[in-house]
Scaffold this active site. Structure first.
Site, short mmCIF file in Angstrom:
data_model
loop_
_atom_site.label_atom_id
_atom_site.label_comp_id
_atom_site.label_asym_id
_atom_site.label_seq_id
_atom_site.Cartn_x
_atom_site.Cartn_y
_atom_site.Cartn_z
N LYS A 52 0.86 -1.19 0.00
CA LYS A 52 0.00 0.00 0.00
C LYS A 52 0.89 1.23 0.00
O LYS A 52 2.01 1.19 0.51
CB LYS A 52 -0.88 0.03 1.25
CG LYS A 52 -2.12 0.88 1.09
CD LYS A 52 -3.20 0.09 0.40
CE LYS A 52 -4.50 0.83 0.30
NZ LYS A 52 -5.59 -0.11 -0.05
N1 GLU Z 1 -7.26 0.09 -3.47
C1 GLU Z 1 -8.03 -1.09 -3.77
C2 GLU Z 1 -8.10 -1.99 -2.55
O1 GLU Z 1 -7.94 -1.56 -1.44
C3 GLU Z 1 -7.54 -1.80 -5.02
C4 GLU Z 1 -6.15 -2.32 -4.94
C5 GLU Z 1 -5.60 -2.84 -6.25
O2 GLU Z 1 -6.37 -2.93 -7.21
O3 GLU Z 1 -4.44 -3.14 -6.28
O4 GLU Z 1 -8.37 -3.15 -2.66
#
Ligand code: GLU
Length: 436
Positions: A121
């Site tokens: 993240k």
């Molecule tokens: N931000 C989204 C989540 O928390 C998508 C993450 C992604 O597609 O890598 O799942």
């Protein structure tokens, strides 16, 4: 003699707040899963700490010429099953602990849905609503450039999250590609369709939320056409969720966003809000606030609405010790990451409220991110129908697996989902072995 009355009160047992509280909850969930699986302390420690993390300074030149230095993070929690994967958020709440928790949840989400990634993240502490488009582009490009040694199609693949979107991903892809000297479509997902994005990606998280919400309503013996819902958040996740719920016949009785909340005017048995009209209002004004087809309510009233289904689809920690007892819904489906604190989870469980956890409920986004990455790496594009039907299959099958695990072990859906994921990550880790 010491004046006891004016002596500072002894600090209450230090209680984590903000990102630290989120991380403490994420670690407690991991600890519970490790215990359920009978794994040792070493396994917990290995999975509690991120594998790699970087904090960067981002000097931002504002449009008026002044310079501000922002802080950004990229945390790679685990890559035992494949490259890191997870969004980048732009929000004033971002801190390193929050990003660590969110990265850990991505590891579980990817393992649970069996997409071949670890978890990661990123975040920049900034309020995107206070920035011009040009400022956002500069922040995005500088952040990308600072973390570029860490990311790549086989290393770590960012995506949109709170406060970022397709345009952010286009800038990230371009910045990384300029550095590489050629176009690297697979470095990020959630790109615009015109630039190597996947059909169905923009609506994927919402569609996935609704697939599991309908399965969970069915599990509770509720007919969607006679059910009611409230949705907190009307952005990338909440808006589509409200739309697809309405399409499935669920009466959406209340929605909210950062600026306000509205509830349906009609009686309890009515069709609820006209979601299409609400979307048109949001397109015209930028917010659900002031929607003529509803009545203004407070955010807390929305969370306590007398509905069957509550979908928190904004940010973490919105259902907490102070308001969980007010929730009247029988079912909570977590569109956001971490919207329910551990204390609220316990209160909801006590009252028999079924909570479908984030790592299952909102996994549609990363599933179609995976499809986008596969398509980009193969330079071969799928039809929207193909994307939608593969997404539906994966969401339903994950729901079935989590429900079965919960029944097998007599635990709630979060413990079931987390333990399935932890088991898969640990298996991969054990097969690979420790180096050296
Ligand atoms: N931000 C989204 C989540 O928390 C998508 C993450 C992604 O597609 O890598 O799942």
């Amino acid at each position: 003699m010491e004046d006891r009355a004016s002596a500072p009160a002894a600090p209450a047992a230090a209680r984590p707040v903000g990102g630290a509280a989120t991380l403490a909850d994420a670690r407690a969930q991991l600890a519970a899963a490790v215990e359920l699986l009978g794994y040792d302390r070493g396994t917990y420690e290995l999975l509690a700490a991120p594998r790699r993390e970087v904090t960067v300074s981002i000097p931002l030149r504002r449009d008026d010429g002044s310079v501000e230095v922002l802080t950004g993070h990229r945390v790679q929690h685990n890559y035992s099953r494949g490259p890191g994967k997870g969004g980048v958020r732009f929000s004033p709440q971002v801190d390193l602990d929050e990003v660590r928790a969110l990265a850990m949840w991505m590891t579980w989400k990817c393992a649970l849905l069996d997409v071949p990634y670890g978890g990661a993240k990123g975040g920049v502490r900034i309020d995107p609503r206070q920035c011009s488009t040009a400022e956002l582009e500069r922040v995005t490009r500088r952040f990308t450039s600072e973390i570029s040694p860490l990311i790549g199609p086989t290393q770590d693949v960012p995506a949109p999250d709170v406060g970022t979107d397709e345009q952010t991903m286009a800038w990230m892809m371009d910045t990384y590609s300029v550095g590489a000297g050629h176009t690297v479509l697979g470095v990020v997902t959630g790109k615009p369709v015109a630039l190597g994005g996947s059909l169905g990606r923009a609506s994927a998280t919402s569609r996935g939320v609704v697939h599991v919400a309908l399965a969970a309503l069915g599990h509770l013996g509720l007919d969607p056409r006679r059910s009611t819902a409230a949705v907190q958040g009307f952005g990338k996740v909440g808006r589509g969720t409200a739309r697809f719920l309405a399409e499935a016949g669920v009466a959406v009785r209340a929605v909210s966003d950062q600026d306000g909340a509205v509830a349906a005017l009609d009686g309890a048995g009515g069709p609820g809000l006209d979601v299409a009209a609400l979307e048109a209002h949001v397109d015209a004004t930028g917010s659900v606030a002031g929607f003529r087809g509803g009545v203004r309510v407070t955010g807390e009233e929305l969370l306590a609405a007398d509905v069957d289904l509550l979908v928190p689809a904004a940010v973490e920690g919105v259902l907490h010790e102070g308001n969980a007892a007010d929730v009247r819904a029988r079912l909570v489906v977590e569109g956001a990451n971490g919207p329910t604190t551990a204390a609220a989870d316990a209160l909801l469980a006590e009252r028999g409220v079924l909570v479908v956890p984030d790592i299952l409920a909102n996994a549609g986004g990363v599933i179609v991110s995976y499809f986008e990455w596969v398509q980009a790496n193969q330079a071969y594009w799928w039809s929207e129908d193909e994307v939608e039907s593969r997404l539906a299959d994966r969401m339903t099958s994950a729901w079935d697996q989590v429900l079965a695990q919960s029944q097998r072990h007599g635990v709630d859906l979060r413990a079931a989902a987390t333990s399935l994921a932890v088991q898969r990550v640990t298996e991969a880790h054990v097969l690979r072995g420790l180096y050296p």
